[in-house]
Structure formats: C-alpha cells, structure tokens
Design an enzyme around this catalytic site. Structure first.
Site, PDB file in Angstrom:
ATOM      1  N   LYS A 186       0.839  -1.198   0.000  1.00 24.43           N
ATOM      2  CA  LYS A 186       0.000   0.000   0.000  1.00 24.43           C
ATOM      3  C   LYS A 186       0.874   1.247   0.000  1.00 24.43           C
ATOM      4  CE  LYS A 186      -0.452   0.101   5.047  1.00 24.43           C
ATOM      5  NZ  LYS A 186      -1.377   0.170   6.190  1.00 24.43           N
ATOM      6  N   TYR A 205      14.530  30.524   8.008  1.00 26.05           N
ATOM      7  CA  TYR A 205      13.309  31.216   8.410  1.00 26.05           C
ATOM      8  C   TYR A 205      13.214  31.346   9.933  1.00 26.05           C
ATOM      9  CZ  TYR A 205      11.333  30.901   3.686  1.00 26.05           C
ATOM     10  OH  TYR A 205      11.096  31.041   2.342  1.00 26.05           O
ATOM     11  N   MET A 218      11.004  24.679   1.944  1.00 28.04           N
ATOM     12  CA  MET A 218      10.319  23.869   0.931  1.00 28.04           C
ATOM     13  C   MET A 218      11.281  23.074   0.054  1.00 28.04           C
ATOM     14  SD  MET A 218       7.536  24.993  -1.961  1.00 28.04           S
ATOM     15  CE  MET A 218       6.331  25.503  -0.744  1.00 28.04           C
TER      16      MET A 218
END
Length: 371
Positions: A42, A267, A315
């Site tokens: 899965k 950040y 990101m």
C-alpha cells in the site's frame, strides 16, 4: 540514463535496493513457518514504488498482496499473475465502498469486508452474478477503525447465511501495539481473535503484521501480512534491526557560505551561530518529504560523520553546519538515509516513525533501483 549520470544531474537521489526487499520477505517467510507471508504494498509500497516492488516480491515467492485502496490494486494488477499456479491474491484493506462491487468482481481484486453492510452488499452482488465472490473478513479486536465490532460479530454468528455467496479466503484482524512486545494488549487481541474465529465458519486466519511475526508462535497464523519490515523499518524497536536496509537517500550541497558568530540561518532565525561557521545548503526540503519537524534536531552524514541540521527545513532547501568538515563544498553529497542513518533514526529526530519518513518521500528525487 545510468545511475551515475542521474547522480551527476540531480540534486537528490533516492536509491532503492530491490534485492534487500526481496531478501527481507524471505527472512520473514522463514520466521513464519505456520503459513504464507504476504507483501503489503500500500501507499506505493511505502513510498518506494509498488510497480517495482511487487514483481520482486512475486519472484521471491510472495503470492498474497495487500493495498489500501482499490486504485492501488488496479495500478499493479497487470504486473501480477491472475490465473494458473502463480496466481496471486490482491486484496484491498479499506474494504468495499458502495458502488464498487462490479469493479472488484470484474477485476478479480478481493475486498476486505469490515462491516455487516459490506458483507450484505458483496453477497447481494454475488447473487446477481450467480457465482461465489471471494473476500476477506476483518474483525476488530481493539484497533477500533475498521472491522466487525462485537455487536456485528454476534449478529453474523447468529445468522451465518449472510455470508452465502461469499468465498471467505481469510479472517483477519490488525494488531495495535505489536512493536511493543510486552504490551498486554497483544495477548488481549490474540485471545479476542481466537474467540471471534470460533463463532465464524471455519476459515484460514491472518493475524501478524511485521512486528507481530516477532511476537512468537502464539501469533502465527495461516497468513502473515508484513509491510514496513519489507522496506527495512525495524519491526523490533527494542532490539537490533533484523531487516536489511533498503533505502539510501542523498542530497547535493548547492552552496557553502561562511557566517560570523551571532548570525542566524533560515526562516524565523531559530538557530544562531555560536562561532564563525560554514553553512551548507542542500537540495532537499519539505516538498520532497524531508519533514519540517526535523528543524534543529536532525543530522546528515558525510563520510560517516554526523553533520547537524541547523535552522528550519524549508520547501526546497535544508541547511547544515559543516564547520568541522572542511572537505564539504558545492557538489558534495550528504547522506540523509542509509545503513548508518536508518529511516528509524531520522524518524526519531522528526518526532514520528519510520513509516512516515518513507511514505513522505516525494517524487522529485531521481530514483535508482538496484537488484
């Protein structure tokens, strides 16, 4: 393109050792002498590629495959024999969504029935077709997600004719805490499952998941259903990992810059240099499944030595303090997952488990499969 060429042009490479996955299945099969061992593929084989993994497991001897959703089964059905001596059982754990009965019946994919309503729908479809339809039956013994609860089980025991038209392959349950070998819930579930099977028609049983295989003979059954252990996740976290590592993830350094003491990185300035430092920016971030929760907690390896992750994972980029590693420069490779930094260790730094680390790995990596 060769794997070396991929490494030359890619910022991050995910190497998947298919031979290790096949070997892990063989190890689990040898441990579970009571009956066959399935392959749970899965979530795209836990993020590693079901289209590549399922045929390898089949070649090793696996004949039972489990996925979570019907679409996952459809995606690999053509890769596995459906008829003859090598025919496979391809089962969907999430069960029978209303309206999908014809899709299951036409494809030969087997639903795992987890409620009386699902049983009734599948039996009704069998009557419409005038033939026996295969299924697994899921009994809830403590997970409280899917499966017949005690009330439904009692009703089915009183009226077993509801199963007419259904060819039960296995009755199964799912262990809650099998990775915790001393958790008393393991024995509670084993006992509840035995009691449930005693009031159902005689049917082969499926009990152990990856960790359950290591709980001893009492948890052996007619079919084990390992998943994470196939991919190198430790099924016995209180002991050394008995499985072969199957994943290696590396990211390339894009830049290295020197910053003075007191300057921040990334950040929100959550990390500040306590000394003049060299900061390497690597080509991986949370868009690649490199979890943001590792910020300030994780590390990579360079030539086997730890390199601390500093600042926030962003990101597309992650920063590492390479002050003590003068050999690291632009183009160098940092190892993020590997034999000496397994997914379980990465998970510990991220506050999660190895399952999430693997299934989060994104599609931007250059993927290299080795056999």
């Amino acid at each position: 393109m060769t794997s070396s060429a991929i490494r030359d042009v890619s910022g991050a490479v995910l190497e998947i050792d298919l031979a290790a996955i096949g070997a892990n299945w063989c190890t689990l099969r040898a441990l579970h002498s009571a009956g066959p061992v399935a392959g749970v593929v899965k979530a795209d084989a836990y993020g590693l590629g079901a289209a590549q993994v399922a045929p390898v497991l089949h070649a090793a001897g696996c004949r039972h495959f489990f996925v979570a959703h019907l679409a996952e089964a459809e995606a690999i059905r053509g890769l596995l024999p459906q008829h003859g001596p090598d025919a496979t059982l391809l089962a969907v754990l999430s069960g029978l969504i209303p309206g999908t009965e014809a899709l299951y019946a036409e494809s030969g994919i087997v639903p795992v029935l987890g409620s009386l309503a699902e049983i009734d729908h599948w039996a009704a479809h069998a009557r419409r077709l005038g033939r026996i339809l295969p299924a697994l039956l899921h009994v809830d013994t403590g997970m409280h997600r899917l499966g017949l609860d005690a009330r439904e089980l009692a009703l089915l025991a009183q009226d077993p004719a509801r199963l007419d038209g259904i060819g039960l392959r296995y009755v199964m349950t799912h262990l809650v805490s099998a990775e915790l070998s001393d958790d008393p819930l393991n024995e509670t579930q084993r006992r509840r499952f035995a009691q449930a099977c005693a009031v159902l028609p005689a049917t082969p049983r499926s009990l152990a998941n990856s960790s359950g295989i290591f709980l001893g003979d009492a948890f052996a059954s007619d079919l084990a259903r390992p998943g994470a252990a196939l991919y190198g996740i430790n099924p016995t976290p209180d002991r050394p990992n008995p499985m072969r590592p199957a994943v290696r993830l590396r990211a390339r350094v894009l830049q290295v810059r020197e910053i003075p003491a007191g300057e921040s990185v990334g950040y929100n300035a959550i990390w500040r240099a306590g000394r003049p430092s060299r900061i390497a920016t690597a080509c991986v971030g949370y868009a690649d499944g490199w979890l943001r929760s590792q910020s300030g907690r994780g590390h990579a390896l360079f030539d086997g030595a730890p390199v601390p992750l500093v600042g926030r994972v962003s990101m597309d980029l992650t920063t590492y303090d390479v002050t003590d590693h003068p050999a690291i420069g632009p183009g160098a490779w940092l190892e993020l997952i590997g034999p000496d930094l397994p997914a379980d260790a990465v998970a510990q730094a991220a506050g999660t488990n190895g399952y999430e680390i693997l299934t989060s790995l994104g599609r931007r990596y250059a993927r290299v499969y080795t056999a």
